[in-house]
Design an enzyme around this catalytic site. Structure first.
Site, short mmCIF file in Angstrom:
data_model
loop_
_atom_site.label_atom_id
_atom_site.label_comp_id
_atom_site.label_asym_id
_atom_site.label_seq_id
_atom_site.Cartn_x
_atom_site.Cartn_y
_atom_site.Cartn_z
N ARG A 1 12.57 19.02 51.96
CA ARG A 1 13.89 19.18 52.57
C ARG A 1 14.38 17.79 52.97
NH1 ARG A 1 12.33 16.34 56.19
NH2 ARG A 1 14.29 16.73 57.25
N GLY A 2 15.64 17.78 53.38
CA GLY A 2 16.28 16.49 53.66
C GLY A 2 17.18 16.12 52.50
N GLN B 1 11.66 20.17 62.73
CA GLN B 1 11.47 18.98 61.88
C GLN B 1 11.14 17.75 62.72
OE1 GLN B 1 13.90 21.24 61.47
NE2 GLN B 1 14.70 21.31 59.36
N ASP C 1 23.79 15.39 55.90
CA ASP C 1 23.60 16.17 54.68
C ASP C 1 24.83 16.17 53.79
OD1 ASP C 1 21.74 17.33 56.91
OD2 ASP C 1 20.85 17.88 54.99
N ASN D 1 25.19 17.67 59.70
CA ASN D 1 23.78 17.36 59.91
C ASN D 1 23.14 18.55 60.60
OD1 ASN D 1 21.70 15.28 59.57
ND2 ASN D 1 21.62 15.29 61.81
C1 LIG Z 1 18.14 12.14 55.47
S1 LIG Z 1 18.94 13.64 55.41
C2 LIG Z 1 17.94 14.59 56.49
C3 LIG Z 1 18.70 15.73 57.05
O1 LIG Z 1 18.28 16.95 56.43
C4 LIG Z 1 17.82 17.80 57.44
O2 LIG Z 1 18.08 19.15 57.18
P1 LIG Z 1 16.89 20.05 56.53
O3 LIG Z 1 15.62 19.65 57.19
O4 LIG Z 1 17.33 21.47 56.80
O5 LIG Z 1 16.95 19.71 55.05
C5 LIG Z 1 18.56 17.34 58.66
O6 LIG Z 1 19.92 17.74 58.63
C6 LIG Z 1 18.42 15.86 58.51
O7 LIG Z 1 19.24 15.07 59.29
#
Ligand SMILES: CSC[C@H]1O[C@H](OP(=O)(O)O)[C@H](O)[C@@H]1O
Length: 350
Positions: free
Chosen positions: A50-51, A200, A241, A251
């Site tokens: 994710r990310g 996270q 995001d 985000n």
């Molecule tokens: C460097 S972008 C990371 C961004 O993604 C995360 O969301 P997820 O863990 O659901 O993919 C979160 O918004 C982070 O800031």
């Protein structure tokens, strides 16, 4: 190898996509080996990876896997096959624009292909996916170089969710800024929001801080405001995001609240993101699709029920911070400063 010794977020290995299963962290460092693009899609959907930037890399590598699985060489059949593969990958998660960006980059190679045989194109697509990974690491490093100038010796830096090596090709955006400041010798301390419901921050950012040896304190999300009120936070850096053309930034859920409190207490609030996270087709953040995930991620923690049976839950995965609350957007090209609609527009031309 990623930039943090000892683990890879994702890599291409012997025509397989190998990725660390982030659902198992921090207790276990388990790797998934995907031989089929649909396995990578599942890994994205279930947050094994994710990310936003990491999702982009995973999408590109999934597309390359899909290309390799096409059993024939005729180019017309390959084009149809590849289009179908990318359509499936594109449904994995809706908010991070990096996924679409990566697929469009892969599909542009297919569109530009002039060879009647798809063999060379398949090889080219694998090389492109690997290049996207390496470029992301380099871009993150540059974001760190520009962003660390905004962090001063002795600062306490708050961050929300995980925008580190695990959310990217391996270096990090917001955490990349933090680690660049640390690597520049600045004595900083990081406040890590645990980031409900998937945690996270607690599971991933704290794990990265330990690996990097950066002083940090894990806090509950609901402690951030009081710490800002008590003068315990000097600067805030988060990831993104999807960023609209006017600088509105999506985000992880909770980011908007942090930004509002930060403005109330006159604390600089920065977003760190590569250019691939900008969606210039959207005029403002109201158009950013916000993922709604399984309510059980709220009513349970690691599969253990914490809310009464039958209790309804709302699980919005992201929120949007209006550009007026953002002190600057740190990209690999420049730091976009207010008025963000104008500075982001200049980035588009860069
Ligand atoms: C460097 S972008 C990371 C961004 O993604 C995360 O969301 P997820 O863990 O659901 O993919 C979160 O918004 C982070 O800031």
């Amino acid at each position: 190898m990623t930039d943090i010794p000892g683990y890879d977020t994702i890599r291409w290995d012997n025509d397989q996509v190998v990725l660390i299963d982030q659902r198992r962290l921090p207790e276990e460092e388990i790797y998934l080996s995907c031989t089929d693009y649909r396995e990578v899609v599942d890994a994205i959907r279930t947050l094994a990876i994710r990310g936003a930037p990491a999702i982009g890399v995973a999408a590109a590598m999934a597309a390359a896997l899909g290309a390799l699985r096409f059993p024939h060489t005729d180019i017309d059949g390959f084009r149809r096959h590849f289009r179908d593969v990318c359509q499936v990958i594109g449904t994995a998660r809706p908010t991070a624009v990096n996924l679409t960006w990566a697929l469009e980059r892969m599909m542009s190679l297919v569109a530009a292909n002039v060879h009647p045989d798809s063999s060379a194109l398949k090889t080219r697509l694998v090389a492109e996916a690997k290049a996207i990974l390496q470029e992301d690491i380099a871009i993150n490093r540059q974001i760190g170089v520009l962003g660390q100038e905004l962090i001063h010796d002795g600062d306490t830096v708050l961050t929300h969710c995980n925008a580190g090596g695990l959310a990217t090709g391996g270096y990090g955006t917001a955490v990349g800024v933090i680690r660049a400041a640390w690597e520049a010798g600045k004595k900083i301390h990081v406040l890590v929001d645990e980031t409900r419901p998937i945690l996270q921050g607690a599971r991933l950012t704290a794990w990265e801080m330990m690996k990097l040896g950066i002083p940090h304190t894990l806090i509950t999300d609901n402690a951030a405001a009081a710490l800002m009120a008590n003068g315990k936070v000097n600067v805030i850096v988060v990831g993104a995001d999807r960023i609209a053309a006017n600088g509105d930034a999506a985000n992880k859920i909770g980011t908007y609240g942090v930004a509002v409190v930060a403005q109330y207490h006159r604390i600089p609030f920065y977003v760190a993101a590569p250019r691939s996270t900008f969606d210039f087709t959207l005029s403002d953040g109201s158009q950013i699709p916000i993922e709604e995930r399984d309510p059980e991620e709220v009513t349970h923690i690691r599969g253990r029920r914490i809310a009464p049976e039958g209790c309804r839950a709302l699980n919005l995965a992201f929120d949007v911070t209006p550009h007026g609350l953002i002190s600057g957007i740190i990209t690999e090209k420049s730091v976009c400063r207010p008025p963000l609609p104008q500075s982001v527009s200049a980035l588009r031309q860069a």
